[in-house]
Design an enzyme around this catalytic site. Structure first.
Site, PDB file in Angstrom:
ATOM      1  N   ASN A   1       0.790  -1.160  -0.120  1.00  0.00           N
ATOM      2  CA  ASN A   1      -0.148   0.106  -0.234  1.00  0.00           C
ATOM      3  C   ASN A   1       0.930   1.265   0.064  1.00  0.00           C
ATOM      4  O   ASN A   1       0.590   2.379  -0.556  1.00  0.00           O
ATOM      5  CB  ASN A   1      -0.910   0.034   1.011  1.00  0.00           C
ATOM      6  CG  ASN A   1      -1.847  -1.088   1.144  1.00  0.00           C
ATOM      7  OD1 ASN A   1      -1.822  -1.849   0.328  1.00  0.00           O
ATOM      8  ND2 ASN A   1      -2.766  -1.219   2.210  1.00  0.00           N
TER       9      ASN A   1
ATOM     10  N   HIS B   1     -18.561  36.591 -29.690  1.00  0.00           N
ATOM     11  CA  HIS B   1     -19.818  36.091 -30.300  1.00  0.00           C
ATOM     12  C   HIS B   1     -19.307  35.529 -31.695  1.00  0.00           C
ATOM     13  O   HIS B   1     -20.323  35.096 -32.542  1.00  0.00           O
ATOM     14  CB  HIS B   1     -20.804  36.813 -30.394  1.00  0.00           C
ATOM     15  CG  HIS B   1     -21.401  37.471 -29.006  1.00  0.00           C
ATOM     16  ND1 HIS B   1     -21.946  37.034 -27.963  1.00  0.00           N
ATOM     17  CD2 HIS B   1     -20.740  38.511 -28.729  1.00  0.00           C
ATOM     18  CE1 HIS B   1     -21.755  37.935 -27.078  1.00  0.00           C
ATOM     19  NE2 HIS B   1     -21.259  39.033 -27.326  1.00  0.00           N
TER      20      HIS B   1
ATOM     21  N   SER C   1      -8.683  13.232 -48.412  1.00  0.00           N
ATOM     22  CA  SER C   1      -9.797  12.560 -48.504  1.00  0.00           C
ATOM     23  C   SER C   1      -9.837  11.377 -49.744  1.00  0.00           C
ATOM     24  O   SER C   1      -9.064  11.654 -50.352  1.00  0.00           O
ATOM     25  CB  SER C   1     -10.955  13.420 -48.928  1.00  0.00           C
ATOM     26  OG  SER C   1     -11.984  12.513 -49.428  1.00  0.00           O
TER      27      SER C   1
ATOM     28  N   LYS D   1      -9.670  17.959 -50.968  1.00  0.00           N
ATOM     29  CA  LYS D   1      -9.460  18.031 -49.862  1.00  0.00           C
ATOM     30  C   LYS D   1      -8.025  18.028 -49.076  1.00  0.00           C
ATOM     31  O   LYS D   1      -7.155  17.365 -49.432  1.00  0.00           O
ATOM     32  CB  LYS D   1     -10.422  16.973 -49.027  1.00  0.00           C
ATOM     33  CG  LYS D   1     -11.589  17.175 -49.097  1.00  0.00           C
ATOM     34  CD  LYS D   1     -12.027  18.572 -48.247  1.00  0.00           C
ATOM     35  CE  LYS D   1     -13.412  18.249 -47.933  1.00  0.00           C
ATOM     36  NZ  LYS D   1     -13.805  17.867 -46.615  1.00  0.00           N
TER      37      LYS D   1
ATOM     38  N   GLU E   1      -8.199  18.311 -35.160  1.00  0.00           N
ATOM     39  CA  GLU E   1      -9.473  17.686 -34.978  1.00  0.00           C
ATOM     40  C   GLU E   1      -9.494  16.645 -33.845  1.00  0.00           C
ATOM     41  O   GLU E   1     -10.084  16.591 -32.964  1.00  0.00           O
ATOM     42  CB  GLU E   1     -10.335  17.219 -36.086  1.00  0.00           C
ATOM     43  CG  GLU E   1     -10.809  18.285 -37.081  1.00  0.00           C
ATOM     44  CD  GLU E   1     -11.447  18.000 -38.446  1.00  0.00           C
ATOM     45  OE1 GLU E   1     -11.405  16.564 -38.441  1.00  0.00           O
ATOM     46  OE2 GLU E   1     -11.244  18.682 -39.120  1.00  0.00           O
TER      47      GLU E   1
ATOM     48  N   TYR F   1      -6.736   2.031   2.504  1.00  0.00           N
ATOM     49  CA  TYR F   1      -6.456   1.607   0.990  1.00  0.00           C
ATOM     50  C   TYR F   1      -7.786   0.384   0.765  1.00  0.00           C
ATOM     51  O   TYR F   1      -7.858  -0.293   1.692  1.00  0.00           O
ATOM     52  CB  TYR F   1      -5.090   0.887   0.962  1.00  0.00           C
ATOM     53  CG  TYR F   1      -4.869   0.223  -0.492  1.00  0.00           C
ATOM     54  CD1 TYR F   1      -4.442   0.912  -1.471  1.00  0.00           C
ATOM     55  CD2 TYR F   1      -5.413  -1.022  -0.743  1.00  0.00           C
ATOM     56  CE1 TYR F   1      -4.452   0.389  -2.706  1.00  0.00           C
ATOM     57  CE2 TYR F   1      -5.093  -1.651  -2.066  1.00  0.00           C
ATOM     58  CZ  TYR F   1      -4.734  -0.806  -2.974  1.00  0.00           C
ATOM     59  OH  TYR F   1      -4.562  -1.398  -4.327  1.00  0.00           O
TER      60      TYR F   1
ATOM     61  N   LYS G   1      -4.752   3.967 -12.381  1.00  0.00           N
ATOM     62  CA  LYS G   1      -3.656   3.590 -13.362  1.00  0.00           C
ATOM     63  C   LYS G   1      -3.863   3.923 -14.698  1.00  0.00           C
ATOM     64  O   LYS G   1      -3.203   4.587 -15.342  1.00  0.00           O
ATOM     65  CB  LYS G   1      -2.727   2.587 -12.865  1.00  0.00           C
ATOM     66  CG  LYS G   1      -2.010   2.577 -11.471  1.00  0.00           C
ATOM     67  CD  LYS G   1      -1.427   1.535 -11.173  1.00  0.00           C
ATOM     68  CE  LYS G   1      -1.096   1.639  -9.629  1.00  0.00           C
ATOM     69  NZ  LYS G   1      -2.242   1.564  -8.802  1.00  0.00           N
TER      70      LYS G   1
HETATM   71  N1  ARG Z   1      -1.947  -3.377  -7.596  1.00  0.00           N
HETATM   72  C1  ARG Z   1      -2.311  -2.747  -6.487  1.00  0.00           C
HETATM   73  C2  ARG Z   1      -2.444  -1.229  -6.667  1.00  0.00           C
HETATM   74  O1  ARG Z   1      -2.343  -0.599  -7.969  1.00  0.00           O
HETATM   75  C3  ARG Z   1      -1.107  -2.620  -5.608  1.00  0.00           C
HETATM   76  C4  ARG Z   1      -1.331  -2.385  -4.223  1.00  0.00           C
HETATM   77  C5  ARG Z   1      -1.766  -3.650  -3.742  1.00  0.00           C
HETATM   78  N2  ARG Z   1      -2.094  -3.772  -2.210  1.00  0.00           N
HETATM   79  C6  ARG Z   1      -3.136  -4.600  -1.777  1.00  0.00           C
HETATM   80  N3  ARG Z   1      -3.321  -4.589  -0.445  1.00  0.00           N
HETATM   81  N4  ARG Z   1      -3.482  -5.383  -2.364  1.00  0.00           N
HETATM   82  O2  ARG Z   1      -3.239  -0.452  -5.918  1.00  0.00           O
END
Ligand code: ARG
Length: 473
Positions: free
Chosen positions: A110, A156, A277, A283, A290, A317, A325
């Site tokens: 953690n 505007h 295009s 084009k 875009e 946690y 992620k």
């Molecule tokens: N892969 C986990 C995350 O991204 C890592 C931490 C895992 N901790 C746990 N107590 N399972 O958060």
């Protein structure tokens, strides 16, 4: 699957559960941070006498070897491990044997993942900032060359008052300058080290958290250990910063798309930065702009996603946080690409100064200046406004611009109009007289350009961007 746990289980994890639970597919990106953090943790354990100096040296050598081999591809990061932390620890034990099992003393995944992410985001903050600095450099050179390039300013999306291309680009300079200072502000808050918070309640070992914080270039250790493992505020702030950058890029893209259209023809995109295009041979499309405008949605999505993920998580946690992620990585990649490509497009663009000036000359952009002229003759502004309103109406009926009227026509509308009006409402005069701070008058603009140059050279020399007022110590 190779796991760091299992002692209290009586049967193996279901395969689908493993797949659902595992994060190695994406957190392998944290390899370097994970190893840097582990090196610091091991060094601290050695310094505190929790590991012997031989054990520390062995662990450190093992970790460095893993980094080298994994980065060079000799040691592939495979999905037989649950996450990057398990991969590193398992490989350490494979390399150096039982001593490797001591690395995790006084540590939890953690605080480990909290550390890795902070370090990763810290690095990416610098990467985004470097891309922004490049973009600011491009903007600045366009500004320098175009303090006298007249174009219409809009409100505007209607022509409003004449301005210059330097002034228009200067507006974007300010947006991206704020983005840079926001990143530097975000970095200040994220730069605290969570290592040593353990699972949630610290540990019974005599860890020196200040030492690891210092080794890893943090300003200080985080405070409350429960908060340390469950805080993702810095990441939300960072995603907010990226969202603002994308919002600015998207507005800019929208203008490039408009300016590139047949109706405006203010710019010509370089062939290397436009596409064709499959059916319409004529084009030449502004696809880069875009796409940048389109990808803004993805980055906002990442911000919304993490805000929503975090909103119901009880302390400390919980595995929900693993969801930080993929969205963050995608938002970072997207933003970096977008800034980079946008800058390439901007650097190679041709501004059609003739078209800009021609456009500014239509649509009564000098009407305010005609009213200001009457104010100069002693007429209160509100009355002057009404007179010029009638003048514009007359011009529309005659299909003429104000300067195309004869003095007789002008004086029929108001006797205070004299022959000096023609010079007073020339576009060049309208622009050059606008000299208040921040206005497009070339002299005021030079002042701004000097200030922008100073900001950018401080950035490029590695000095931190100007701190926000509230942060000055
Ligand atoms: N892969 C986990 C995350 O991204 C890592 C931490 C895992 N901790 C746990 N107590 N399972 O958060």
């Amino acid at each position: 699957m190779a796991q760091l746990w299992g002692g209290r289980f009586t049967k193996p994890t279901d395969e689908l559960v493993n797949e659902f639970n595992a994060s190695i597919r994406f957190d392998k990106r944290l390899l370097r941070e994970d190893i840097e953090g582990s090196l610091a943790h091991a060094a601290m354990l050695g310094r505190q006498g929790i590991l012997t100096s031989e054990e520390t040296a062995q662990i450190s050598e093992g970790l460095r070897g893993i980094l080298l081999d994994a980065e060079s591809g000799r040691l592939p990061i495979t999905e037989e491990y649950e996450d990057i932390h398990s991969f590193v620890e398992a490989n350490l034990i494979l390399r150096i044997g039982d001593t490797g099992k001591k690395l995790h003393t006084g540590r939890s995944r953690n605080d480990q993942v909290a550390l890795d992410m902070r370090m990763y985001i810290r690095r990416e903050t610098a990467a985004v900032r470097a891309e922004l600095d490049e973009l600011l450099g491009t903007l600045l050179s366009i500004m320098r060359q175009n303090t006298e390039t007249i174009m219409p300013g809009f409100t505007h999306l209607q022509k409003a008052q004449p301005t210059t291309l330097a002034h228009h680009m200067g507006a974007y300079f300010e947006m991206f300058r704020r983005d840079v200072t926001r990143l530097s502000d975000c970095r200040k808050r994220l730069n605290e080290c969570p290592l040593g918070a353990g699972a949630l309640a610290g540990t019974t070992y005599p860890l020196d958290r200040s030492y690891t914080a210092e080794l890893l270039d943090f300003d200080r250790p985080t405070r409350n250990s429960m908060d340390s493992v469950s805080d993702r505020d810095y990441l939300i702030e960072f995603l907010n910063d990226l969202s603002l950058i994308m919002m600015h890029l998207s507005r800019f893209s929208e203008e490039i798309i408009l300016w590139n259209s047949n109706e405006y023809q203010f710019v010509e995109l370089d062939d290397a930065y436009s596409t064709g295009s499959s059916i319409m041979p004529q084009k030449k499309n502004p696809d880069i702009a875009e796409l940048v405008r389109g990808k803004t949605g993805r980055v906002y999505g990442a911000l919304m996603s993490l805000l929503t993920t975090m909103k119901g998580i009880p302390l400390a946690y919980d595995k929900d946080m693993q969801e930080d992620k993929e969205v963050a990585f995608d938002a970072i990649d997207t933003t970096l690409h977008c800034i980079h490509l946008f800058r390439g497009m901007l650097e190679t663009i041709t501004f059609r100064k003739d078209m800009m000036r021609r456009s500014a000359a239509r649509g009564f952009t000098n009407a305010t200046d005609a009213a200001d002229y009457l104010v100069g003759k002693g007429i209160p502004f509100r009355d002057a406004h009404a007179v010029v309103g009638r003048l514009v109406l007359y011009c529309i009926g005659q299909n003429k611009s104000i300067e195309e009227l004869s003095l007789e026509e002008l004086q029929a509308i108001h006797p205070s109009f004299g022959p000096d009006l023609y010079d007073a409402i020339r576009l060049e005069t309208c622009v050059s007289k606008r000299l208040t701070t921040g206005a497009p008058g070339p002299e005021a603009m030079q002042e701004e350009i000097r200030e922008c140059e100073a900001f950018l050279s401080a950035e490029q020399s590695g000095n931190p961007a100007e701190p926000l007022a509230g942060d000055r110590k």
